[in-house]
Structure formats: structure tokens, C-alpha cells
Motif scaffolding. Structure first.
Motif, PDB file in Angstrom:
ATOM      1  N   ARG A   1       9.897  50.864 -14.511  1.00 56.45           N
ATOM      2  CA  ARG A   1       9.387  49.506 -14.374  1.00 56.45           C
ATOM      3  C   ARG A   1       7.889  49.395 -14.625  1.00 56.45           C
ATOM      4  O   ARG A   1       7.466  48.462 -15.311  1.00 56.45           O
ATOM      5  CB  ARG A   1       9.750  48.966 -12.997  1.00 56.45           C
ATOM      6  CG  ARG A   1       9.475  47.490 -12.869  1.00 56.45           C
ATOM      7  CD  ARG A   1       9.843  47.023 -11.494  1.00 56.45           C
ATOM      8  NE  ARG A   1      10.793  45.945 -11.618  1.00 56.45           N
ATOM      9  CZ  ARG A   1      11.243  45.256 -10.602  1.00 56.45           C
ATOM     10  NH1 ARG A   1      10.858  45.546  -9.388  1.00 56.45           N
ATOM     11  NH2 ARG A   1      12.079  44.277 -10.784  1.00 56.45           N
TER      12      ARG A   1
ATOM     13  N   LEU B   1       7.429  49.343 -18.355  1.00 57.79           N
ATOM     14  CA  LEU B   1       7.895  48.103 -18.964  1.00 57.79           C
ATOM     15  C   LEU B   1       6.989  46.919 -18.625  1.00 57.79           C
ATOM     16  O   LEU B   1       6.836  46.005 -19.425  1.00 57.79           O
ATOM     17  CB  LEU B   1       9.320  47.798 -18.507  1.00 57.79           C
ATOM     18  CG  LEU B   1      10.405  48.751 -18.970  1.00 57.79           C
ATOM     19  CD1 LEU B   1      11.741  48.375 -18.332  1.00 57.79           C
ATOM     20  CD2 LEU B   1      10.517  48.742 -20.476  1.00 57.79           C
ATOM     21  N   ALA B   2       6.394  46.941 -17.450  1.00 56.71           N
ATOM     22  CA  ALA B   2       5.587  45.811 -16.994  1.00 56.71           C
ATOM     23  C   ALA B   2       4.120  45.937 -17.382  1.00 56.71           C
ATOM     24  O   ALA B   2       3.306  45.114 -16.979  1.00 56.71           O
ATOM     25  CB  ALA B   2       5.711  45.669 -15.480  1.00 56.71           C
TER      26      ALA B   2
ATOM     27  N   SER C   1       1.710  42.842 -18.328  1.00 58.37           N
ATOM     28  CA  SER C   1       2.574  41.671 -18.181  1.00 58.37           C
ATOM     29  C   SER C   1       1.853  40.375 -17.844  1.00 58.37           C
ATOM     30  O   SER C   1       2.405  39.311 -18.113  1.00 58.37           O
ATOM     31  CB  SER C   1       3.662  41.948 -17.149  1.00 58.37           C
ATOM     32  OG  SER C   1       3.107  42.186 -15.891  1.00 58.37           O
TER      33      SER C   1
ATOM     34  N   ASP D   1      14.737  42.159 -19.348  1.00 63.18           N
ATOM     35  CA  ASP D   1      15.544  41.933 -18.146  1.00 63.18           C
ATOM     36  C   ASP D   1      16.921  42.568 -18.306  1.00 63.18           C
ATOM     37  O   ASP D   1      17.447  43.194 -17.385  1.00 63.18           O
ATOM     38  CB  ASP D   1      15.660  40.432 -17.893  1.00 63.18           C
ATOM     39  CG  ASP D   1      15.952  40.098 -16.447  1.00 63.18           C
ATOM     40  OD1 ASP D   1      15.752  40.973 -15.584  1.00 63.18           O
ATOM     41  OD2 ASP D   1      16.367  38.964 -16.173  1.00 63.18           O
TER      42      ASP D   1
ATOM     43  N   GLN E   1      16.586  46.320 -17.913  1.00 66.34           N
ATOM     44  CA  GLN E   1      16.494  46.697 -16.501  1.00 66.34           C
ATOM     45  C   GLN E   1      17.866  46.647 -15.850  1.00 66.34           C
ATOM     46  O   GLN E   1      18.232  47.559 -15.101  1.00 66.34           O
ATOM     47  CB  GLN E   1      15.534  45.769 -15.760  1.00 66.34           C
ATOM     48  CG  GLN E   1      15.494  46.058 -14.266  1.00 66.34           C
ATOM     49  CD  GLN E   1      14.648  45.078 -13.497  1.00 66.34           C
ATOM     50  OE1 GLN E   1      13.589  44.697 -13.939  1.00 66.34           O
ATOM     51  NE2 GLN E   1      15.111  44.685 -12.344  1.00 66.34           N
TER      52      GLN E   1
ATOM     53  N   ARG F   1      21.229  43.734  -7.721  1.00 69.31           N
ATOM     54  CA  ARG F   1      19.789  43.653  -7.452  1.00 69.31           C
ATOM     55  C   ARG F   1      19.516  43.224  -6.024  1.00 69.31           C
ATOM     56  O   ARG F   1      18.597  43.729  -5.377  1.00 69.31           O
ATOM     57  CB  ARG F   1      19.112  42.700  -8.437  1.00 69.31           C
ATOM     58  CG  ARG F   1      18.892  43.308  -9.802  1.00 69.31           C
ATOM     59  CD  ARG F   1      17.888  42.524 -10.622  1.00 69.31           C
ATOM     60  NE  ARG F   1      18.065  41.086 -10.547  1.00 69.31           N
ATOM     61  CZ  ARG F   1      18.772  40.363 -11.406  1.00 69.31           C
ATOM     62  NH1 ARG F   1      19.372  40.948 -12.416  1.00 69.31           N
ATOM     63  NH2 ARG F   1      18.885  39.061 -11.259  1.00 69.31           N
TER      64      ARG F   1
ATOM     65  N   ILE G   1      15.821  44.477  -5.373  1.00 69.19           N
ATOM     66  CA  ILE G   1      15.021  44.554  -6.590  1.00 69.19           C
ATOM     67  C   ILE G   1      15.009  43.169  -7.224  1.00 69.19           C
ATOM     68  O   ILE G   1      16.062  42.561  -7.408  1.00 69.19           O
ATOM     69  CB  ILE G   1      15.618  45.575  -7.589  1.00 69.19           C
ATOM     70  CG1 ILE G   1      15.604  46.969  -6.993  1.00 69.19           C
ATOM     71  CG2 ILE G   1      14.871  45.542  -8.910  1.00 69.19           C
ATOM     72  CD1 ILE G   1      16.297  48.002  -7.846  1.00 69.19           C
TER      73      ILE G   1
ATOM     74  N   PHE H   1      13.467  41.160 -13.648  1.00 67.60           N
ATOM     75  CA  PHE H   1      12.258  41.541 -14.369  1.00 67.60           C
ATOM     76  C   PHE H   1      11.353  40.334 -14.593  1.00 67.60           C
ATOM     77  O   PHE H   1      10.142  40.430 -14.509  1.00 67.60           O
ATOM     78  CB  PHE H   1      12.616  42.209 -15.691  1.00 67.60           C
ATOM     79  CG  PHE H   1      11.457  42.895 -16.329  1.00 67.60           C
ATOM     80  CD1 PHE H   1      10.959  44.065 -15.798  1.00 67.60           C
ATOM     81  CD2 PHE H   1      10.837  42.353 -17.433  1.00 67.60           C
ATOM     82  CE1 PHE H   1       9.882  44.703 -16.366  1.00 67.60           C
ATOM     83  CE2 PHE H   1       9.769  42.975 -18.015  1.00 67.60           C
ATOM     84  CZ  PHE H   1       9.278  44.154 -17.474  1.00 67.60           C
TER      85      PHE H   1
ATOM     86  N   HIS I   1       9.497  39.705 -11.433  1.00 66.43           N
ATOM     87  CA  HIS I   1       8.526  40.784 -11.219  1.00 66.43           C
ATOM     88  C   HIS I   1       7.259  40.558 -12.025  1.00 66.43           C
ATOM     89  O   HIS I   1       6.154  40.635 -11.490  1.00 66.43           O
ATOM     90  CB  HIS I   1       9.157  42.128 -11.570  1.00 66.43           C
ATOM     91  CG  HIS I   1       8.244  43.286 -11.434  1.00 66.43           C
ATOM     92  ND1 HIS I   1       7.768  43.721 -10.213  1.00 66.43           N
ATOM     93  CD2 HIS I   1       7.679  44.100 -12.366  1.00 66.43           C
ATOM     94  CE1 HIS I   1       6.971  44.750 -10.400  1.00 66.43           C
ATOM     95  NE2 HIS I   1       6.906  44.998 -11.706  1.00 66.43           N
TER      96      HIS I   1
END
Length: 104
Positions: A2, A5-6, A9, A24, A27, A47, A52, A55, A58
Motif C-alpha cells: 500500500r 501504491l499510495a 497520492s 482499488d 488492492q 475489507r 482496511i 484504496f 485511503h
């Protein structure tokens, strides 16, 4: 995965919704493989059980923290930026903060 990927962002207000949806989906696929979920289990349920966020949520939270901390930064260039309020008509990074960009 994560954090990778983030990365960067807060400026994903420029990204198309389809690109964020692809991340998303990635993920969700990774979470399904990790917990060995059956295909009949909903992504939202998985999730929620693992606590969690999606995405999209997040990266929106990261962007909110980034843009609220801009006022307290020591960087002179960031302090000299003009005030900006997001709206739906522009494709600017702070647009990611709007609910219309990321509906609940």
C-alpha cells in the motif's frame, strides 16, 4: 504494497477515476489472495472484517492530511502559494478532497 501504491497520492486529483479504480481493484485482488477468500465473498465485507479502507478512501485521507498541513510547513515556496478552494469544474489536485470525486 500500500505505501508503494499510495506514493504521491495527494496530487492524484489529476488522475482519472478509472486509473484510481484500477488501483482499488488491484488492492482488492491482493487482499483476496492473502486471505484466500472465496469468489462469493464481497470485497466490502472482506475489507470491513480486516478494518482496511478502500484504496480511494485511503488516498483521500492522505490528501486531506497533506493539504491541511500545508499551512504549518516550513517550506517558503509552499507558504507563498495562493489560497485555493476545490470545485467540481477544475481538474486540480485538491479536487480529490471533494465528495463528488470520491463518493462514500
Amino acid at each position: 504494497m500500500r505505501p508503494i501504491l499510495a506514493y504521491a497520492s495527494p496530487v492524484w486529483g489529476y488522475a482519472a477515476k478509472t486509473n484510481i479504480n484500477k488501483l482499488d481493484t488491484l488492492q482488492n485482488s491482493l487482499i483476496r489472495m492473502i486471505v484466500k477468500a472465496t469468489r462469493y465473498m464481497r470485497n466490502d465485507d472482506i475489507r470491513n472484517a480486516l478494518k482496511i479502507n478502500s484504496f480511494k478512501t485511503h488516498i483521500q485521507n492522505i490528501a486531506i492530511n497533506f493539504f491541511t498541513d500545508l499551512d504549518t510547513t516550513n517550506n517558503v515556496n509552499m507558504q507563498n502559494l495562493n489560497p485555493y478552494t476545490p470545485n467540481d469544474n477544475t481538474k486540480r489536485p485538491r479536487r480529490i478532497l471533494l465528495d463528488s470525486y470520491n463518493p462514500p
